[in-house]
Design an enzyme around this catalytic site. Structure first.
Site, PDB file in Angstrom:
ATOM      1  N   LYS A 161       0.850  -1.202   0.000  1.00 41.98           N
ATOM      2  CA  LYS A 161       0.000   0.000   0.000  1.00 41.98           C
ATOM      3  C   LYS A 161       0.883   1.249   0.000  1.00 41.98           C
ATOM      4  O   LYS A 161       2.081   1.169   0.288  1.00 41.98           O
ATOM      5  CB  LYS A 161      -0.914  -0.018   1.232  1.00 41.98           C
ATOM      6  CG  LYS A 161      -0.172  -0.036   2.573  1.00 41.98           C
ATOM      7  CD  LYS A 161      -1.107  -0.345   3.731  1.00 41.98           C
ATOM      8  CE  LYS A 161      -0.335  -0.385   5.048  1.00 41.98           C
ATOM      9  NZ  LYS A 161      -1.157  -0.872   6.155  1.00 41.98           N
ATOM     10  N   ARG A 177     -10.464  -0.389  14.609  1.00 38.75           N
ATOM     11  CA  ARG A 177     -10.447   0.300  13.316  1.00 38.75           C
ATOM     12  C   ARG A 177     -11.496  -0.409  12.472  1.00 38.75           C
ATOM     13  O   ARG A 177     -12.641  -0.481  12.888  1.00 38.75           O
ATOM     14  CB  ARG A 177      -9.025   0.255  12.726  1.00 38.75           C
ATOM     15  CG  ARG A 177      -8.776   1.260  11.632  1.00 38.75           C
ATOM     16  CD  ARG A 177      -7.314   1.361  11.223  1.00 38.75           C
ATOM     17  NE  ARG A 177      -6.777   0.138  10.632  1.00 38.75           N
ATOM     18  CZ  ARG A 177      -5.551   0.026  10.120  1.00 38.75           C
ATOM     19  NH1 ARG A 177      -4.723   1.062  10.142  1.00 38.75           N
ATOM     20  NH2 ARG A 177      -5.134  -1.116   9.587  1.00 38.75           N
ATOM     21  N   TYR A 190      13.642  30.940   4.733  1.00 36.92           N
ATOM     22  CA  TYR A 190      12.455  31.586   5.302  1.00 36.92           C
ATOM     23  C   TYR A 190      12.591  31.701   6.817  1.00 36.92           C
ATOM     24  O   TYR A 190      12.943  30.735   7.496  1.00 36.92           O
ATOM     25  CB  TYR A 190      11.203  30.757   5.002  1.00 36.92           C
ATOM     26  CG  TYR A 190      10.856  30.700   3.540  1.00 36.92           C
ATOM     27  CD1 TYR A 190      10.600  31.866   2.825  1.00 36.92           C
ATOM     28  CD2 TYR A 190      10.760  29.481   2.887  1.00 36.92           C
ATOM     29  CE1 TYR A 190      10.265  31.801   1.476  1.00 36.92           C
ATOM     30  CE2 TYR A 190      10.424  29.410   1.551  1.00 36.92           C
ATOM     31  CZ  TYR A 190      10.180  30.578   0.843  1.00 36.92           C
ATOM     32  OH  TYR A 190       9.857  30.521  -0.478  1.00 36.92           O
ATOM     33  N   MET A 203      10.053  24.296   0.053  1.00 37.51           N
ATOM     34  CA  MET A 203       9.255  23.316  -0.695  1.00 37.51           C
ATOM     35  C   MET A 203      10.124  22.464  -1.618  1.00 37.51           C
ATOM     36  O   MET A 203       9.923  21.254  -1.721  1.00 37.51           O
ATOM     37  CB  MET A 203       8.168  24.041  -1.493  1.00 37.51           C
ATOM     38  CG  MET A 203       7.149  23.093  -2.093  1.00 37.51           C
ATOM     39  SD  MET A 203       5.863  23.920  -3.042  1.00 37.51           S
ATOM     40  CE  MET A 203       4.861  24.648  -1.781  1.00 37.51           C
TER      41      MET A 203
HETATM   42  C1  PLP Z   1      -0.360  -1.820   6.871  1.00 37.39           C
HETATM   43  C2  PLP Z   1      -0.903  -3.108   7.341  1.00 37.39           C
HETATM   44  C3  PLP Z   1      -0.068  -4.224   7.500  1.00 37.39           C
HETATM   45  C4  PLP Z   1       1.450  -4.152   7.370  1.00 37.39           C
HETATM   46  O1  PLP Z   1       2.007  -3.590   8.533  1.00 37.39           O
HETATM   47  P1  PLP Z   1       3.589  -3.493   8.740  1.00 37.39           P
HETATM   48  O2  PLP Z   1       3.715  -3.059  10.165  1.00 37.39           O
HETATM   49  O3  PLP Z   1       4.074  -2.455   7.810  1.00 37.39           O
HETATM   50  O4  PLP Z   1       4.151  -4.828   8.476  1.00 37.39           O
HETATM   51  C5  PLP Z   1      -0.665  -5.436   7.800  1.00 37.39           C
HETATM   52  N1  PLP Z   1      -2.004  -5.537   7.966  1.00 37.39           N
HETATM   53  C6  PLP Z   1      -2.832  -4.485   7.844  1.00 37.39           C
HETATM   54  C7  PLP Z   1      -4.284  -4.661   8.048  1.00 37.39           C
HETATM   55  C8  PLP Z   1      -2.300  -3.230   7.544  1.00 37.39           C
HETATM   56  O5  PLP Z   1      -3.128  -2.172   7.461  1.00 37.39           O
END
Ligand code: PLP
Length: 388
Positions: free
Chosen positions: A51, A150, A281, A329
């Protein structure tokens, strides 16, 4: 400049066209996958979490590298991230970790053969109804909330949830999973509680599932994978450790990981300023004496956190150099008084190694009160990614 360009190309093998770039070390990624694999039983699958553009490393190239290194599937957060992999020709299973809510999303998931996460009964109904039109079936994963609070259905209602999905047409349960809130903590109290809840839910569910079509159970992120083989189940979902970082210092002994990302940029101008001259800046830095400064072509729009202004170090020719004034930036400034013969075009390392010195995402995270995950995915698309 001619000599300097040759010197640079000899040094890192990269041409002059880029002002700043991310280097991704294929060998390091393949090595990390092998290290993680060696912790798993042969029947445990390894899912690579790619991701957020593979935590800033470039999702397509990481997916290609790890496919060859023995990964059985991928996890992404969003549907477009999954489509990007399919368009690049990745054929292995792709789990979408985020929740989908509209018929359009369901159709995209089905069209691209992604495996969605179902978090609630409502979502399961939406998927099943939407798939009626095309008559297709989808492999889905059910998310059970065991304490992360979550996404997912509470572990207390896991049995009802699984029963409902099993009764719906067009849905096949590919996996059942949960996610830890504290796997990176040396104190295992909360992780153990979540594990007990997961185990309890799975035991109840086992009674209603066909023995020969048992879904893939998965629970462990990087930290839990490194911490305890009892948490591996049928598959582990590993992100951070594939990129070579440890989720926590106490897990360093579990595997030998190599950071895959380096961030480098070039010196774009050099000048000498007189004592009392302010830099950048806000004039956070005022030269205490005559100072030679270098401007470097990378800034916060590229992923260098502005909060590191005036307190970060970078590497030039294997030596630590102080960054001065506010990071802007697109540029930042360095005090290079100690390198009198520095040339425009020379390479500056912001993250990664030069010689026997290195700066890691953990160093930045410690300085910022953040975590390495956030540092890595801060490097976004403006920087070209160069595989080494
Ligand atoms: C991002 C994520 C992972 C991976 O986590 P890491 O700590 O980067 O290995 C695994 N499972 C879910 C549901 C996640 O959101």
């Amino acid at each position: 400049m001619g000599r300097s360009a040759e010197y640079l190309e000899a040094r890192i093998g990269i041409g002059h066209e880029h002002r700043a770039w991310v280097e991704v070390d294929r060998g390091a990624i393949a090595h990390n996958v092998r290290q993680i694999r060696s912790l798993l039983s042969p029947r445990t699958r390894l899912m690579a979490v790619v991701k957020a553009d593979a935590y800033g490393h470039g999702a397509v190239s990481v997916a290609q590298i790890v496919s060859e290194a023995g990964v059985s599937g991928f996890a992404v957060a969003t549907i477009p991230e999954g489509i990007q992999l399919r368009e690049a020709g990745i054929e292995k299973p792709i789990l979408v970790l985020g929740a989908a809510h509209t018929a359009d999303e369901v159709e995209a998931i089905a069209h691209w053969q992604l495996q969605p996460t179902l978090c609630t009964p409502q979502q399961a109904l939406l998927f099943s109804e939407t798939l009626q039109t095309s008559g297709r079936s989808l492999w889905v994963h059910l998310n059970i909330d065991t304490g992360m609070s979550r996404l997912g259905t509470s572990w207390k209602k896991a049995l009802d949830f699984v029963q409902l999905v099993r009764g719906l047409p067009h849905l096949e349960i590919s996996g059942i999973y949960s996610h830890f809130a504290t796997a990176d903590s040396p104190d295992r109290t909360i992780m153990d509680r979540q594990h007990r809840r997961f185990r309890g839910a799975i035991r109840q569910i086992a009674d209603i599932l066909d023995r020969d079509r048992r879904p893939c159970l998965h629970l462990a992120n990087s930290a839990a994978t490194l911490a305890d083989p009892d948490l591996h189940y049928d598959m582990v979902r590993v992100g951070l450790s594939i990129y070579g970082l440890y989720p926590a210092p106490h897990l360093r002994s579990a595997a030998d990981l190599k950071p895959a990302m380096s961030v480098r940029a070039r010196v774009t101008q050099i000048k000498t300023i007189e004592a009392g001259t302010g830099v950048s800046y806000g004039h956070q830095f005022v030269a205490p004496e005559r100072t030679r400064i270098a401007v470097v072509g990378i800034g916060y729009a590229d992923g260098v956190p502005r909060n590191l202004s005036n307190r970060m170090k970078v590497l030039i020719r294997g030596q630590f150099v102080s960054q001065i004034g506010a990071v802007t930036m697109d540029q930042l400034m360095l005090d290079v008084s100690d390198i009198p013969d520095l040339q425009v075009g020379e390479v500056v390392t912001l993250l990664g190694g030069e010689g026997d010195r290195a700066i890691s995402a953990d160093d930045w995270a410690d300085q910022l009160g953040s975590i390495s995950w956030e540092i890595l995915c801060g490097f976004k698309h403006r920087l070209p990614r160069i595989l080494t």
